[in-house]
Motif scaffolding. Structure first.
Motif, PDB file in Angstrom:
ATOM      1  N   THR A 141       0.843  -1.195   0.000  1.00  0.00           N
ATOM      2  CA  THR A 141       0.000   0.000   0.000  1.00  0.00           C
ATOM      3  C   THR A 141       0.880   1.248   0.000  1.00  0.00           C
ATOM      4  OG1 THR A 141      -0.130   0.027   2.416  1.00  0.00           O
ATOM      5  CG2 THR A 141      -1.887  -1.133   1.225  1.00  0.00           C
ATOM      6  N   ARG A 143       0.952   5.354   0.940  1.00  0.00           N
ATOM      7  CA  ARG A 143       0.270   6.381   1.727  1.00  0.00           C
ATOM      8  C   ARG A 143       1.054   7.688   1.638  1.00  0.00           C
ATOM      9  NH1 ARG A 143      -0.212   6.003   7.160  1.00  0.00           N
ATOM     10  NH2 ARG A 143       1.764   4.903   7.408  1.00  0.00           N
ATOM     11  N   GLU A 189      -4.074  10.976   4.018  1.00  0.00           N
ATOM     12  CA  GLU A 189      -3.057  10.016   3.586  1.00  0.00           C
ATOM     13  C   GLU A 189      -3.517   9.213   2.370  1.00  0.00           C
ATOM     14  OE1 GLU A 189      -3.858   6.050   6.257  1.00  0.00           O
ATOM     15  OE2 GLU A 189      -2.477   7.545   7.056  1.00  0.00           O
ATOM     16  N   ASN A 190      -4.821   9.177   2.151  1.00  0.00           N
ATOM     17  CA  ASN A 190      -5.336   8.462   0.984  1.00  0.00           C
ATOM     18  C   ASN A 190      -5.588   9.392  -0.200  1.00  0.00           C
ATOM     19  OD1 ASN A 190      -5.404   5.968   2.339  1.00  0.00           O
ATOM     20  ND2 ASN A 190      -7.321   6.531   3.323  1.00  0.00           N
TER      21      ASN A 190
END
Length: 496
Positions: A141, A143, A189-190
């Motif tokens: 992921t 971020r 953060e997304n």
């Protein structure tokens, strides 16, 4: 039977059989049958599971190391004996893994800060029986943790002997970007949008903001796009001019930085127009004239006559002194002259109302001087006349000792006394003050009497003097500890 206990119970005994257990080491169990000939006694020694595994491992490794092991035992069964032991010293990338019994997982307490090599494996076991487990990528992921900073989180996973492995990896790239003063951007953060508010800017009197760029902590700048100025008449501290602007940049990591700026200033239509009286030695005296709390309150002309000064002061310098708010401006016209050297200052006032309309008002300020007085002293020292370019001075009276004449900016003027028989005339040094010239003549009569005649020439001028033309620029902070108090505040002083 667990080590350290003394309880042994045998189940499934035939009917009529009983059992008894001793408490000595080794333990003994005695079974008594109805037929004494069938009774039995058994001896037990308690051994822990760990000790048994260690013993089995040692025995299996010793047998496997023997040269004739392949002839005496089946190799597969030996390997199985060793592999069946639980490994508790797993490591990866030089770090020791810890076991979580709740999740039945071996993991790292601190994520790795770099991607390991593709050939690195999770290892454990003894030196003679090293076990290697290859991990695989389970998830990844991305971020945005700070403006200019991205964080990649990744897990490597594996399994062995019924237990799981998880290797967390966290790679941080970039350096946080802030405004030059350290103010931080905020964002999700997304998400890729990061913003900051910058309200510490000022509009000048022409409603131009004090900057056209935003400076960032990395030394770069972003140009600002400003909108239109608006006037809010209902501000808590009074009417306020405001202007909004934005500065935007997209970083290489895909983040968009947006600075939302606001520049403002208080609406201020105060106005004061006075006169500054300056003598030849540089001493100055302010003379109040027009003082308006709100120059937009009316649109009628302004006309003020200042208190009369002595005739001898006509040769000094007089300049307009204007102070006021940003929303009231003054345009000066060339200084005019009246009788006895009177100074006449005129100009136009333009002031902006809170509704945005402009009020224009003309103004006139007059500085008069007393008429010269007559004297009867020393009649033998009375001149026969004063000539200006060969003609008698206007208003000639031998008993009037002070005269003021006017001329154009470039006119040639010659003043000469005309003495009577027996008189002597001595001229003093000429005193120059901006566009004024003062000349004294001391006349001594035949009887010893003395009179001093004074002629002051005041030139009309369209070109302003240095301090008439001087207007301070808008205040700017040059790194000191205090801001300039106002746009018309300065310490520059012109003398002579």
């Amino acid at each position: 039977m667990p080590a350290g206990t003394t309880t042994v119970t045998l189940a499934g005994l035939p009917d009529g059989w009983t059992q008894s257990v001793s408490k000595d080491d080794p333990l003994t169990v005695t079974l008594d049958a109805p037929d004494p000939a069938q009774s039995r006694t058994y001896t037990f020694r308690a051994v822990s599971a760990a000790d048994r595994f260690k013993e089995s491992l040692k025995k299996a490794e010793t047998i496997r190391a023997d040269k004739d092991a392949t002839d005496a035992y089946d190799k597969a069964s030996l390997d199985q004996a060793v592999a069946g032991l639980r490994v508790v010293n797993w490591t990866f990338h030089g770090q020791t893994l810890a076991y979580d019994d709740k999740s039945n997982t071996w993991t790292l307490a601190t994520p790795l800060d770099q991607t390991p090599g593709t050939d690195e494996k999770i290892t454990g076991g003894s030196t003679s029986n090293r076990i290697e487990v290859p991990p695989t990528v389970a998830s990844s992921t991305l971020r945005n943790t700070l403006a200019g900073v991205t964080e990649t989180d990744q897990d490597l996973t594996a399994s062995h002997g019924g237990e799981s492995f998880r290797i967390p990896i966290r790679i941080v790239q970039g350096t946080e970007i802030t405004l030059k003063d350290g103010t931080r951007f905020t964002g999700s953060e997304n998400g890729s949008k990061w913003t900051v508010t910058d309200t510490g800017h000022r509009l000048d009197r022409d409603n131009w903001p004090d900057t056209d760029k935003v400076e960032l902590s990395d030394g770069s700048t972003i140009p600002v796009t400003w909108g239109k100025t608006t006037l809010d008449p209902s501000g808590a501290a009074g009417p306020v001019w405001t202007m909004s602007g934005t500065a935007t940049r997209t970083l290489d990591n895909g983040q968009t930085l947006t600075v939302e700026l606001t520049a403002s200033r208080a609406w201020n239509a105060k106005l004061s127009i006075g006169v500054e009286h300056r003598t030849a030695d540089g001493n100055t005296t302010p003379i109040p004239g027009i003082d308006l709390e709100d120059a937009t309150a009316a649109d009628t002309p302004l006309d003020v006559t200042l208190p009369t000064l002595p005739h001898a002061a006509a040769g000094d310098q007089y300049t307009p002194a204007v102070t006021g708010g940003d929303d009231a401006t003054v345009t000066l016209k060339p200084t005019g002259l009246g009788d006895d050297g009177m100074r006449v200052f005129t100009g136009t006032v333009k002031a902006t109302r809170t509704d945005g309309t402009i009020v224009t008002r003309e103004f006139t300020i007059r500085q008069p001087f007393d008429s010269p007085s007559r004297t009867v002293d020393a009649p033998d020292a009375a001149l026969d006349g004063l000539l200006v370019n060969g003609k008698p001075i206007q208003g000639w009276d031998p008993d009037i000792l002070e005269y003021t004449i006017t001329a154009g900016e470039d006119d040639k003027v010659t003043v000469s006394p005309r003495a009577k028989a027996g008189q002597t005339v001595k001229a003093s040094d000429t005193t120059l003050t901006a566009h004024s010239t003062v000349q004294h003549w001391t006349v001594t009569g035949p009887d010893g009497g003395n009179r001093t005649y004074t002629v002051t020439l005041v030139r009309d001028h369209k070109t302003p003097t240095a301090d008439e033309a001087f207007k301070p620029s808008d205040p700017k902070d040059t790194g000191g500890t205090r801001e300039a108090p106002g746009p018309d505040t300065a310490t520059l002083k012109s003398v002579g």
